[in-house]
Design a protein around this motif. Structure first.
Motif, PDB file in Angstrom:
ATOM      1  N   GLY A  54      90.479  14.456   5.865  1.00 46.93           N
ATOM      2  CA  GLY A  54      91.638  14.481   4.937  1.00 46.93           C
ATOM      3  C   GLY A  54      91.767  16.449   4.730  1.00 46.93           C
ATOM      4  N   ARG A  55      92.267  16.729   3.749  1.00 46.50           N
ATOM      5  CA  ARG A  55      92.735  18.094   3.576  1.00 46.50           C
ATOM      6  C   ARG A  55      92.530  18.089   2.005  1.00 46.50           C
ATOM      7  N   GLY A  56      92.145  19.207   1.753  1.00 51.58           N
ATOM      8  CA  GLY A  56      92.233  19.809  -0.060  1.00 51.58           C
ATOM      9  C   GLY A  56      91.607  21.008   0.279  1.00 51.58           C
ATOM     10  N   GLU A  57      91.064  21.059  -1.404  1.00 51.27           N
ATOM     11  CA  GLU A  57      89.923  22.672  -1.565  1.00 51.27           C
ATOM     12  C   GLU A  57      88.943  22.959  -0.260  1.00 51.27           C
ATOM     13  N   TYR A  58      89.003  24.051  -0.261  1.00 53.02           N
ATOM     14  CA  TYR A  58      87.536  24.314   0.996  1.00 53.02           C
ATOM     15  C   TYR A  58      87.069  25.840   0.526  1.00 53.02           C
ATOM     16  N   ARG A  59      85.857  25.109  -0.062  1.00 52.57           N
ATOM     17  CA  ARG A  59      85.090  25.817  -0.817  1.00 52.57           C
ATOM     18  C   ARG A  59      83.510  25.056  -0.365  1.00 52.57           C
ATOM     19  N   PRO A  60      82.248  26.116   0.028  1.00 48.63           N
ATOM     20  CA  PRO A  60      81.068  25.664   0.913  1.00 48.63           C
ATOM     21  C   PRO A  60      80.894  24.133   0.181  1.00 48.63           C
ATOM     22  N   GLU A  61      80.844  25.084  -1.104  1.00 47.99           N
ATOM     23  CA  GLU A  61      79.768  23.617  -2.119  1.00 47.99           C
ATOM     24  C   GLU A  61      80.266  21.939  -1.667  1.00 47.99           C
ATOM     25  N   LEU A  62      81.497  22.459  -1.910  1.00 47.42           N
ATOM     26  CA  LEU A  62      82.709  21.385  -1.166  1.00 47.42           C
ATOM     27  C   LEU A  62      82.648  20.079  -0.588  1.00 47.42           C
ATOM     28  N   TYR A  63      82.345  20.900   0.999  1.00 43.99           N
ATOM     29  CA  TYR A  63      81.775  21.390   1.951  1.00 43.99           C
ATOM     30  C   TYR A  63      80.732  20.188   2.348  1.00 43.99           C
ATOM     31  N   ALA A  64      79.403  20.770   1.662  1.00 40.50           N
ATOM     32  CA  ALA A  64      78.287  20.118   1.321  1.00 40.50           C
ATOM     33  C   ALA A  64      78.336  18.883   0.384  1.00 40.50           C
ATOM     34  N   ASP A  65      79.056  19.091  -0.253  1.00 40.27           N
ATOM     35  CA  ASP A  65      79.228  17.946  -0.886  1.00 40.27           C
ATOM     36  C   ASP A  65      80.451  16.494   0.322  1.00 40.27           C
ATOM     37  N   ASP A  66      80.772  16.995   0.713  1.00 39.76           N
ATOM     38  CA  ASP A  66      81.215  15.993   1.861  1.00 39.76           C
ATOM     39  C   ASP A  66      80.069  15.276   2.289  1.00 39.76           C
ATOM     40  N   LEU A  67      79.599  15.981   3.113  1.00 41.66           N
ATOM     41  CA  LEU A  67      78.208  15.742   4.090  1.00 41.66           C
ATOM     42  C   LEU A  67      77.496  15.268   3.453  1.00 41.66           C
ATOM     43  N   VAL A  68      76.580  15.083   2.169  1.00 45.82           N
ATOM     44  CA  VAL A  68      75.958  13.882   0.840  1.00 45.82           C
ATOM     45  C   VAL A  68      76.549  12.680   0.776  1.00 45.82           C
ATOM     46  N   GLU A  69      77.867  13.213   0.623  1.00 49.51           N
ATOM     47  CA  GLU A  69      78.729  11.530   0.184  1.00 49.51           C
ATOM     48  C   GLU A  69      78.769  10.798   2.068  1.00 49.51           C
TER      49      GLU A  69
END
Length: 231
Positions: A54-69
């Protein structure tokens, strides 16, 4: 965000692969099967804004949260390249792999000179095969084809949103798990003084002679050889 994933192999050990900016899981077309051949079940993600995710906001912490999810905890091995290495370094304390490899990580983006930077990266979305091939003379033709296809589905806003990272020092203070930093030769992201600092902080650092930023595509054999003792 739950990310799109691709899996190779059915081994008892688990390996995770996280690509860099502009790419998606297809960048690992040789690495995934090679690790599967070593007895791993390999899961590669498409980061948000890339591939089928998906698309959305792009910040390093969000990329990391997605990996964890998206990814399971406690993998035997996790490998991240460039932006993916940055995301992995911000998620490693939660994913808790037994070992981590950061391939030419985007831990320091020098302030860009005029004509280069996020805007130039975003414009690369329209690059044709000739331009891709010229910038990556060591790539196999299959990788040139894949790069063209991945650019077509890549959200170039991911590049524009890198702007706040330029000039920031994102080098980790210490490895959370045993960690290898694998560098291009020379690395535009981790120059020698920063490589030495990483070694002082407890990271193992290895360079792949003559390889460009995308080591696993520039020199697949050199990439795999540099993982000796880590896979």
């Amino acid at each position: 965000m739950q990310l799109h994933t691709r899996t190779w192999g059915e081994g008892d050990r688990l390996a995770l692969l996280v690509h860099g900016i502009m790419a998606d899981h297809r960048t690992w077309r040789r690495v995934g099967p090679a690790l599967a051949g070593l007895g791993y079940r390999v899961i590669a993600v498409d980061l948000r804004g890339h591939g089928a995710s998906g698309r959305g906001e792009y910040r390093p912490e969000l990329y990391a949260d997605d990996l964890v999810e998206t990814l399971p905890r406690g993998a035997e091995l996790a490998i991240g390249h460039s932006l993916g290495a940055l995301a992995l370094s911000l998620a490693v304390d939660r994913l808790k792999p037994r070992r981590a490899v950061f391939s030419d990580p985007a831990w320091y983006l020098a302030s860009p000179e005029p004509g280069v930077g996020p805007e130039a990266l975003a414009r690369f979305k329209s690059a044709g095969k000739e331009q891709i091939r010229a910038l990556n003379p060591r790539w196999e033709e299959a990788d040139v084809d894949i790069e063209a296809r991945t650019l077509a589905v890549w959200d170039e806003a991911t590049a524009l949103d890198l702007a706040p990272l330029f000039g920031r020092d994102l080098l980790p203070a210490a490895p959370v798990v045993p960690s290898l930093v694998q560098l291009a030769d020379p690395s535009a992201l981790i120059p020698p003084e920063r490589a030495a600092l990483l070694e002082e902080r407890g990271f193992e650092v290895r360079s792949v002679a003559g390889a460009g930023h995308t080591i696993h595509r520039d020199d697949f054999e050199g990439f795999m050889a540099s993982l000796e003792g880590w896979v």
